[in-house]
Design a protein around this motif. Structure first.
Motif, PDB file in Angstrom:
ATOM      1  N   VAL A  98       0.628  -1.283  -0.192  1.00  0.00           N
ATOM      2  CA  VAL A  98       0.051  -0.094   0.052  1.00  0.00           C
ATOM      3  C   VAL A  98       0.847   1.241   0.080  1.00  0.00           C
ATOM      4  CG1 VAL A  98      -1.758   1.378   1.419  1.00  0.00           C
ATOM      5  CG2 VAL A  98      -2.227  -1.120   1.074  1.00  0.00           C
ATOM      6  N   LEU A  99       1.772   1.245   1.038  1.00  0.00           N
ATOM      7  CA  LEU A  99       2.733   2.532   1.112  1.00  0.00           C
ATOM      8  C   LEU A  99       3.698   2.715  -0.015  1.00  0.00           C
ATOM      9  CD1 LEU A  99       3.333   2.845   4.824  1.00  0.00           C
ATOM     10  CD2 LEU A  99       2.376   4.699   3.484  1.00  0.00           C
ATOM     11  N   PRO A 100       4.270   1.712  -0.400  1.00  0.00           N
ATOM     12  CA  PRO A 100       5.228   1.816  -1.495  1.00  0.00           C
ATOM     13  C   PRO A 100       4.390   2.132  -2.919  1.00  0.00           C
ATOM     14  CG  PRO A 100       5.833  -0.276  -0.237  1.00  0.00           C
ATOM     15  CD  PRO A 100       4.529   0.379   0.126  1.00  0.00           C
ATOM     16  N   ASP A 101       3.303   1.631  -3.134  1.00  0.00           N
ATOM     17  CA  ASP A 101       2.576   1.894  -4.411  1.00  0.00           C
ATOM     18  C   ASP A 101       1.962   3.406  -4.354  1.00  0.00           C
ATOM     19  OD1 ASP A 101       2.766  -0.753  -5.380  1.00  0.00           O
ATOM     20  OD2 ASP A 101       0.818  -1.428  -4.859  1.00  0.00           O
ATOM     21  N   TYR A 102       1.763   3.942  -3.178  1.00  0.00           N
ATOM     22  CA  TYR A 102       1.047   5.229  -3.109  1.00  0.00           C
ATOM     23  C   TYR A 102       2.566   6.262  -3.314  1.00  0.00           C
ATOM     24  CZ  TYR A 102      -0.232   9.419  -0.653  1.00  0.00           C
ATOM     25  OH  TYR A 102      -0.594  10.835  -0.523  1.00  0.00           O
ATOM     26  N   LEU A 103       3.430   5.832  -2.558  1.00  0.00           N
ATOM     27  CA  LEU A 103       4.733   6.785  -2.707  1.00  0.00           C
ATOM     28  C   LEU A 103       5.230   6.947  -4.176  1.00  0.00           C
ATOM     29  CD1 LEU A 103       6.260   5.810   0.738  1.00  0.00           C
ATOM     30  CD2 LEU A 103       5.263   8.303   0.127  1.00  0.00           C
ATOM     31  N   ARG A 104       5.313   5.706  -4.897  1.00  0.00           N
ATOM     32  CA  ARG A 104       5.793   5.661  -6.266  1.00  0.00           C
ATOM     33  C   ARG A 104       4.836   6.590  -7.086  1.00  0.00           C
ATOM     34  NH1 ARG A 104       6.011  -0.341  -5.292  1.00  0.00           N
ATOM     35  NH2 ARG A 104       8.137  -0.634  -4.742  1.00  0.00           N
ATOM     36  N   SER A 105       3.507   6.580  -6.784  1.00  0.00           N
ATOM     37  CA  SER A 105       2.437   7.305  -7.822  1.00  0.00           C
ATOM     38  C   SER A 105       2.935   8.760  -7.378  1.00  0.00           C
ATOM     39  CB  SER A 105       1.150   6.988  -7.103  1.00  0.00           C
ATOM     40  OG  SER A 105       0.953   7.338  -6.040  1.00  0.00           O
TER      41      SER A 105
END
Length: 282
Positions: A98-105
């Motif tokens: 959840v966090l990695p995907d959000y931060l990559r976005s």
């Protein structure tokens, strides 16, 4: 060896793609940026060239902190870095992407520290006892170590105005100390500067902002359902006061910024013996 924060190199930093639902939400965002900017200025929280580690838990407070700091960075007259850091405590069923995907976005440099503090806390703390204290100490230790190893100059936490006022009463009622949370402080080991840019922001404002931004909130399965009984009691007391006397929490926080040591009773903070000398000299 220093860890290299991950980032989405093929995607430039941008606003959260979540659309803003109303002009009211946009005004709230502008208001929060003003409050955070003022706190940063009042307490000299961020300087040119700083590497600021934003501690991201997946809760509403830390998401809001990162979001506002990213917005301020784009228009700031100084140059500083933001690195989002999350501690994966190995809690069961923790949604790791959840966090990695959000931060990559967002194109935000980030790093995930993996440390099994969950097993330690469950093993050490008896069933039914509050886990928050030990969990907090272990989490702080892991974050401080990463900061030391990676040239971090400031550690940004997501504590807000209500947290600060609640801590004042926790120390007053249960610790016999007139002490709260400082907006900026040096850690006990003297190695880190910790800042709380949300110091002027009310929790209710953060709740509204988080809903408007539709942050992917991650509940804490370790202690999210386990209320610290003392903090819960203080939070309820302040909420009742706020209903009966709107603005009381803000007034209490203002008092923390207007301290008069001569009208308290701590001889370490005020030289009461000097009063006799002042009288004889008059």
């Amino acid at each position: 060896m220093n860890a290299t924060p991950e980032t989405a190199l093929d995607s430039p930093p941008r606003e959260n793609s979540t659309s803003w639902p109303s002009q009211t939400a946009k005004k709230l965002g502008a208001h929060l940026r003003g409050l955070v900017g003022k706190a940063i200025e009042d307490y000299a929280m961020i300087a040119d060239g700083d590497r600021v580690m934003v501690c991201l838990s997946g809760g509403k407070d830390s998401y809001t902190l990162l979001d506002i700091l990213l917005s301020l960075k784009r228009s700031a007259p100084i140059d500083f870095e933001l690195i989002a850091v999350n501690l994966d405590q190995k809690q069961p069923d923790f949604p790791q992407e959840v966090l990695p995907d959000y931060l990559r976005s967002l194109g935000v440099p980030f790093h995930v520290i993996e440390q099994d503090t969950y097993s330690v806390v469950k093993r050490v703390i008896p069933e039914g006892k509050t886990m928050c204290g030990l969990c907090s100490r272990l989490r702080r230790g892991a974050l401080y170590r990463w900061a030391s190893e990676n040239g971090i100059t400031k550690i940004a936490l997501g504590h807000h105005r209500d947290d600060i006022v609640e801590t004042l009463f926790l120390n007053l009622f249960f610790g016999g100390r007139l002490k709260a949370m400082a907006p900026k402080l040096r850690s006990e080991d003297g190695r880190h500067i910790v800042i709380r840019p949300l110091a002027y922001v009310a929790e209710s404002q953060i709740e509204r902002y988080a809903r408007a931004r539709a942050f992917p909130i991650i509940p804490c399965t370790l202690c999210g359902s386990q209320d610290n009984a003392q903090r819960k009691e203080v939070k309820r007391m302040l909420a009742d006061w706020e209903k009966e006397y709107p603005g009381r929490t803000e007034s209490i926080f203002s008092a923390l910024r207007n301290v008069e040591p001569a009208h308290l009773a701590d001889p370490r903070r005020f030289d009461f013996s000097r009063l006799d000398a002042d009288t004889s000299d008059a």
